[in-house]
Write an enzyme that holds these catalytic residues in place. Sequence first.
Site, PDB file in Angstrom:
ATOM      1  N   ASP A 174      14.625  -1.063   0.610  1.00 39.39           N
ATOM      2  CA  ASP A 174      14.982  -1.535   1.730  1.00 39.39           C
ATOM      3  C   ASP A 174      16.229  -2.495   1.748  1.00 39.39           C
ATOM      4  O   ASP A 174      17.893  -2.321   1.120  1.00 39.39           O
ATOM      5  CB  ASP A 174      14.725  -1.911   2.999  1.00 39.39           C
ATOM      6  CG  ASP A 174      14.575  -1.790   4.052  1.00 39.39           C
ATOM      7  OD1 ASP A 174      15.425  -0.815   4.037  1.00 39.39           O
ATOM      8  OD2 ASP A 174      14.606  -2.579   5.083  1.00 39.39           O
ATOM      9  N   ARG A 215       0.465  -1.141  -0.324  1.00 34.66           N
ATOM     10  CA  ARG A 215      -0.020   0.146   0.296  1.00 34.66           C
ATOM     11  C   ARG A 215       0.802   1.781  -0.167  1.00 34.66           C
ATOM     12  O   ARG A 215       0.056   2.256  -0.473  1.00 34.66           O
ATOM     13  CB  ARG A 215      -0.740   0.342   1.128  1.00 34.66           C
ATOM     14  CG  ARG A 215      -2.205  -1.551   1.381  1.00 34.66           C
ATOM     15  CD  ARG A 215      -3.075  -1.420   2.804  1.00 34.66           C
ATOM     16  NE  ARG A 215      -2.495  -2.353   3.144  1.00 34.66           N
ATOM     17  CZ  ARG A 215      -2.812  -2.906   4.385  1.00 34.66           C
ATOM     18  NH1 ARG A 215      -3.177  -2.176   5.521  1.00 34.66           N
ATOM     19  NH2 ARG A 215      -1.926  -3.563   5.010  1.00 34.66           N
ATOM     20  N   ASP A 218       7.488   2.937  -3.016  1.00 38.73           N
ATOM     21  CA  ASP A 218       7.699   3.778  -1.981  1.00 38.73           C
ATOM     22  C   ASP A 218       9.230   3.753  -1.036  1.00 38.73           C
ATOM     23  O   ASP A 218      10.227   5.397  -1.477  1.00 38.73           O
ATOM     24  CB  ASP A 218       7.155   3.678  -0.089  1.00 38.73           C
ATOM     25  CG  ASP A 218       6.790   2.299   0.005  1.00 38.73           C
ATOM     26  OD1 ASP A 218       7.629   1.557  -0.411  1.00 38.73           O
ATOM     27  OD2 ASP A 218       6.024   1.730   1.588  1.00 38.73           O
ATOM     28  N   PHE A 263      14.131   4.202  10.365  1.00 39.53           N
ATOM     29  CA  PHE A 263      12.829   3.918   9.876  1.00 39.53           C
ATOM     30  C   PHE A 263      11.814   4.988   9.634  1.00 39.53           C
ATOM     31  O   PHE A 263      11.685   6.562  10.664  1.00 39.53           O
ATOM     32  CB  PHE A 263      12.101   3.465  11.151  1.00 39.53           C
ATOM     33  CG  PHE A 263      10.716   2.585  10.489  1.00 39.53           C
ATOM     34  CD1 PHE A 263      11.343   1.109   9.926  1.00 39.53           C
ATOM     35  CD2 PHE A 263       9.834   2.585  10.942  1.00 39.53           C
ATOM     36  CE1 PHE A 263       9.488   0.402   9.678  1.00 39.53           C
ATOM     37  CE2 PHE A 263       8.603   2.482  10.301  1.00 39.53           C
ATOM     38  CZ  PHE A 263       9.169   0.966   9.589  1.00 39.53           C
ATOM     39  N   VAL A 264      11.039   5.119   8.678  1.00 38.87           N
ATOM     40  CA  VAL A 264      10.477   6.635   8.472  1.00 38.87           C
ATOM     41  C   VAL A 264       9.000   5.711   8.125  1.00 38.87           C
ATOM     42  O   VAL A 264       8.496   4.892   8.114  1.00 38.87           O
ATOM     43  CB  VAL A 264      10.812   7.060   6.789  1.00 38.87           C
ATOM     44  CG1 VAL A 264      12.287   7.363   6.976  1.00 38.87           C
ATOM     45  CG2 VAL A 264      11.150   6.258   5.508  1.00 38.87           C
ATOM     46  N   ASP A 280       3.936   3.440   6.500  1.00 35.99           N
ATOM     47  CA  ASP A 280       3.692   3.479   7.673  1.00 35.99           C
ATOM     48  C   ASP A 280       4.620   3.016   8.775  1.00 35.99           C
ATOM     49  O   ASP A 280       4.994   2.385   7.988  1.00 35.99           O
ATOM     50  CB  ASP A 280       2.085   2.653   7.641  1.00 35.99           C
ATOM     51  CG  ASP A 280       2.592   0.664   7.493  1.00 35.99           C
ATOM     52  OD1 ASP A 280       2.950   0.765   6.655  1.00 35.99           O
ATOM     53  OD2 ASP A 280       2.307   0.209   8.781  1.00 35.99           O
TER      54      ASP A 280
HETATM   55  P1  IMP Z   1      12.538  -4.346   1.514  1.00 33.99           P
HETATM   56  O1  IMP Z   1      11.669  -5.626   0.754  1.00 33.99           O
HETATM   57  O2  IMP Z   1      13.395  -4.611   2.614  1.00 33.99           O
HETATM   58  O3  IMP Z   1      13.156  -3.609   0.316  1.00 33.99           O
HETATM   59  O4  IMP Z   1      10.998  -3.945   2.028  1.00 33.99           O
HETATM   60  C1  IMP Z   1      10.438  -2.662   1.007  1.00 33.99           C
HETATM   61  C2  IMP Z   1       8.980  -2.350   1.767  1.00 33.99           C
HETATM   62  O5  IMP Z   1       9.097  -2.299   3.298  1.00 33.99           O
HETATM   63  C3  IMP Z   1       8.301  -1.289   1.397  1.00 33.99           C
HETATM   64  O6  IMP Z   1       7.806  -1.398   0.859  1.00 33.99           O
HETATM   65  C4  IMP Z   1       8.232  -1.014   2.039  1.00 33.99           C
HETATM   66  O7  IMP Z   1       6.802  -1.120   2.739  1.00 33.99           O
HETATM   67  C5  IMP Z   1       8.758  -1.608   4.049  1.00 33.99           C
HETATM   68  N1  IMP Z   1      10.066  -0.937   4.899  1.00 33.99           N
HETATM   69  C6  IMP Z   1      11.015  -0.692   4.427  1.00 33.99           C
HETATM   70  N2  IMP Z   1      11.522   0.638   5.271  1.00 33.99           N
HETATM   71  C7  IMP Z   1      10.453   1.468   5.706  1.00 33.99           C
HETATM   72  C8  IMP Z   1      10.455   2.239   6.794  1.00 33.99           C
HETATM   73  O8  IMP Z   1      11.012   2.866   6.785  1.00 33.99           O
HETATM   74  N3  IMP Z   1       9.599   2.649   7.492  1.00 33.99           N
HETATM   75  C9  IMP Z   1       8.478   1.845   6.522  1.00 33.99           C
HETATM   76  N4  IMP Z   1       8.345   0.612   5.915  1.00 33.99           N
HETATM   77  C10 IMP Z   1       9.167  -0.066   5.391  1.00 33.99           C
END
Ligand code: IMP
Length: 181
Positions: A105, A45, A102, A154-155, A161
């Site tokens: 990470d 989302r 968004d 963490f944002v 969210d």
């Molecule tokens: P990844 O698979 O670890 O790259 O994570 C991607 C997803 O993790 C993003 O689309 C977010 O939904 C969530 N995410 C990563 N960092 C943050 C953060 O700092 N705040 C909130 N959600 C996060």
Amino acid sequence: MPHRPYEIDVMISAKAIAARIEDLAREIGREFADTDKLVVVGLLRGSFVFIADLVRELDMPVEVDFLEASSYGDGMESSREVRILKDLRGQIEGRDVLVVEDIVDTGHTLKHVTEFLQTRNPAKMRCIALLDKPARREVDFKADLIGFEIPDEFVVGYGIDFAQRNRNLPFIGKVRFTDPA
Ligand code: IMP
């Protein structure tokens, strides 16, 4: 489980986000100058605010679709195992596609999602993320376009969210816990 108390410090203002989105839209316009109708795929989302602002800056025909992949749940750590929870409604075979996320990470989500979409043979696929946390990367993935590179914080806000809160903030803020733990 009750939440640890926290405050939110502004990291990227609404004005700075709007200005950056104008630049990104220009770059997308150049990248897809020959595209008949671009399929913009938002990852639910977290990308819903970003995609809404981005498509309104695009001066070209676009179709908007959404995909939902499993994410953090209510915590602050990636599950690393990515599943597709909601598939696209439309076809992307032979089409030009822009995937909108968004945050990158660990990179697991976008790596998995782009590999999944590639199996449908789009003509051209590019990936844009509003935020990038390169220090957290666990897999080899690089978005084609990035709004802002940010440190390992963490944002929340602007669609993003923390346990389903704070998506409605107009800026990107950093979570700061206020209890001693
Ligand atoms: P990844 O698979 O670890 O790259 O994570 C991607 C997803 O993790 C993003 O689309 C977010 O939904 C969530 N995410 C990563 N960092 C943050 C953060 O700092 N705040 C909130 N959600 C996060």
